[in-house]
Write a protein that holds these residues in place. Structure first.
Motif, PDB file in Angstrom:
ATOM      1  N   LYS A 168      -6.386  -5.725  -6.314  1.00  0.00           N
ATOM      2  CA  LYS A 168      -6.208  -6.828  -5.369  1.00  0.00           C
ATOM      3  C   LYS A 168      -5.756  -6.333  -3.995  1.00  0.00           C
ATOM      4  O   LYS A 168      -6.122  -6.910  -2.985  1.00  0.00           O
ATOM      5  N   SER A 169      -4.960  -5.264  -3.971  1.00  0.00           N
ATOM      6  CA  SER A 169      -4.454  -4.795  -2.673  1.00  0.00           C
ATOM      7  C   SER A 169      -5.604  -4.507  -1.717  1.00  0.00           C
ATOM      8  O   SER A 169      -5.524  -4.797  -0.527  1.00  0.00           O
TER       9      SER A 169
ATOM     10  N   GLN B 207       3.370   0.424  -2.268  1.00  0.00           N
ATOM     11  CA  GLN B 207       2.177   0.207  -1.452  1.00  0.00           C
ATOM     12  C   GLN B 207       2.220   1.025  -0.169  1.00  0.00           C
ATOM     13  O   GLN B 207       1.198   1.567   0.255  1.00  0.00           O
TER      14      GLN B 207
ATOM     15  N   ASP C  72       1.036 -11.338  -1.164  1.00  0.00           N
ATOM     16  CA  ASP C  72       0.851 -10.690  -2.460  1.00  0.00           C
ATOM     17  C   ASP C  72       1.748 -11.399  -3.477  1.00  0.00           C
ATOM     18  O   ASP C  72       2.780 -11.949  -3.103  1.00  0.00           O
ATOM     19  N   GLU C  73       1.361 -11.365  -4.720  1.00  0.00           N
ATOM     20  CA  GLU C  73       2.139 -12.061  -5.768  1.00  0.00           C
ATOM     21  C   GLU C  73       2.376 -13.510  -5.359  1.00  0.00           C
ATOM     22  O   GLU C  73       3.497 -14.032  -5.432  1.00  0.00           O
TER      23      GLU C  73
END
Ligand code: ADP
Ligand code: MG
Ligand code: ZN
Length: 450
Positions: free
Chosen positions: A49-50, A78, A149-150
């Motif tokens: 996903k990143s 990250q 994110d998340e």
């Protein structure tokens, strides 16, 4: 250069990959690059996903992508990853020294900003200081994207709700021209709707989600009151899942099929491991009562294939990635649909036919319900806690009702995730033999009355 080839070029140049990990990843990236719509990505952990925000971010020259992430540990991973790829990325957080912070701030305020990604916790994002910084970046047209994110953390229905995520919605109104990218691994329909609402994503959102349906998994329910010898029943089933014993023996141990039996209590886990081993299949017990070293040893024995069955409480499984799990058994009713999906989903990661079985009994239901009701009672009048415990109870009731019905087992999940009904194709007991399933349920009810 067409946009497609530009995307591939960037993929190779910055990340060293020559292919996308999946079509979904590619589609999400291509859509984000266009900046015509906000983008929502829901793919399982590990599916990349990143890259869905990092690649588009890198394609905006001289601009920076702001990434909201809930934990400093995740942020660090990250940033380390990007640094290795020679991509300038940094953070602003309370753990940094003044000197480090100043360096980042200087860069953000410079005429030419070198940073391409700024990782921020939602707590930081809410500070006046950061708001001003954003304002300046925006004024100088230096903002590429906002990436969350998340993103499930924004939802009270999610499992790790972070109130500060709610404030991110304000940014959407302040900077309406910036494209938002929201990413998560776990999203029920409710959570997804919450993400759209709370982040004020622009409708229609471009949605990229892995379908929940796992066509290689066969689901069934067995009523406990219909079987005579628990351990024998379970061991027979395990053998059935492992397939031809000759082929099984011919494979190297780590390659052989294996299985997981989830039980609710430590005692049950221990009893199960002994009982199954007595039936001739080596089983180990895993639960939080073991010392860390013991737990590691037990898990490794299972990973190596020395012990084909691991009996475990639901503390087992996070981060465990074994491809050859041929079955996952729930000896007790799972607490909710999300847990059932996640735990049973550890079967068949290699795509080969695998089995997910739930052994259902009213006794178990009663004791779990009792515990949940106690929790709810204790939480009365305690705000969020009350809401959470009551929801837990409701979610449990939902799954028990499901077990006492004859609907396609896969449909439980597609409804939960808001997917269209799956083409089950006889991949569950109900669709495979509807009459038999009806009869089993009738029998169950009759025996419950005795
Ligand atoms: P997620 O956030 O979905 O859990 P990550 O973004 O952390 O997943 O990526 C998981 C792994 O996949 C990382 O090691 C990443 O480098 C790798 N990865 C991502 N995209 C690709 C690709 N196109 N080709 C090969 N590996 C990839
Ligand atoms: Mg991730
Ligand atoms: Zn079905």
């Amino acid at each position: 250069m067409t946009q497609e080839s530009a995307v591939y070029k960037a993929l190779k140049e910055h990340f060293g990959h020559s292919k996308f990990k999946s079509e979904l990843q590619q589609k999400a990236v291509e859509c984000a690059v266009k900046k015509k719509q906000d983008v929502y990505v829901s793919m399982p952990t590990g599916s990349g996903k990143s890259l869905c925000f990092q690649l588009p971010g890198l394609m905006c020259e001289n601009q920076i992508t702001i990434v909201f992430s809930p934990l400093l540990a995740l942020i660090k991973d990250q940033i380390d990853h990007l640094t290795k790829l020679k991509v300038p990325a940094d953070s602003l957080n309370s753990k940094m020294s003044t000197k480090e912070r100043d360096r980042v701030i200087m860069d953000l305020r410079a005429v030419k900003t070198t940073l391409r990604f700024l990782y921020i916790t939602p707590e930081q994002a809410a500070t006046k200081f950061f708001q001003e910084l954003l304002h300046t970046l925006h004024k100088h047209k230096k903002l590429a994207y906002f990436a969350v994110d998340e993103a499930h953390c924004v939802s009270q229905w999610g499992h790790d709700f972070r109130p500060d995520y709610l404030k991110l919605g304000e940014l959407r109104s302040k900077y309406p021209d910036i494209t938002w990218l929201a990413l998560t691994a776990t999203a029920s329909k409710e959570v997804r709707e919450d993400i759209y609402k709370q982040l004020r994503l622009k409708q229609p959102v471009a949605q990229f989600t892995t379908p929940s349906f796992r066509k290689n998994l066969f689901y069934d329910i067995v009523y406990k009151n219909s079987i005579e010898d628990d351990f024998q029943h379970l061991a027979d089933f395990a053998r059935h899942c492992f397939g031809d014993p000759k082929e099984f023996k011919e494979q190297s141990k780590p390659q052989r099929g294996c299985g997981i039996v989830y039980c609710r209590t430590r005692e049950q886990v221990e009893r199960m491991a002994i009982g199954v081993t007595k039936q001739g299949i080596a089983a180990v017990a895993y639960h939080a009562g073991l010392k860390t070293a013991e737990r590691t040893e037990v898990q490794e024995a299972w990973m190596r294939g020395d012990k084909p069955i691991i009996c475990a409480t639901n503390s087992f499984g996070m981060g465990v990635d074994k491809a050859t799990v041929r079955f996952v058994i729930h000896w007790d009713v799972p607490q909710n649909v999300a847990a059932y999906y996640q735990e049973s989903g550890r079967a068949g990661r290699d795509g080969l036919p695998s089995f997910c079985r739930l052994y259902y009994g009213r006794e178990d239901v009663r004791s779990i319900r009792f515990l949940l009701q106690n929790d709810a009672q204790r939480a009365r009048g305690r705000g969020d806690k009350e809401m959470l415990t009551e929801r837990a109870l409701k979610q449990f009731e939902k799954i028990t009702e499901f077990c006492e019905r004859t609907t396609c087992r896969h449909k439980l999940f597609s409804d939960f995730f808001g997917d269209p009904p799956p083409q089950c194709n006889s991949q569950c007991d109900v669709c495979k033999r509807p009459k038999k399933a009806e009869k089993a349920l009738e029998m169950f009810h009759r025996l419950c009355m005795d």
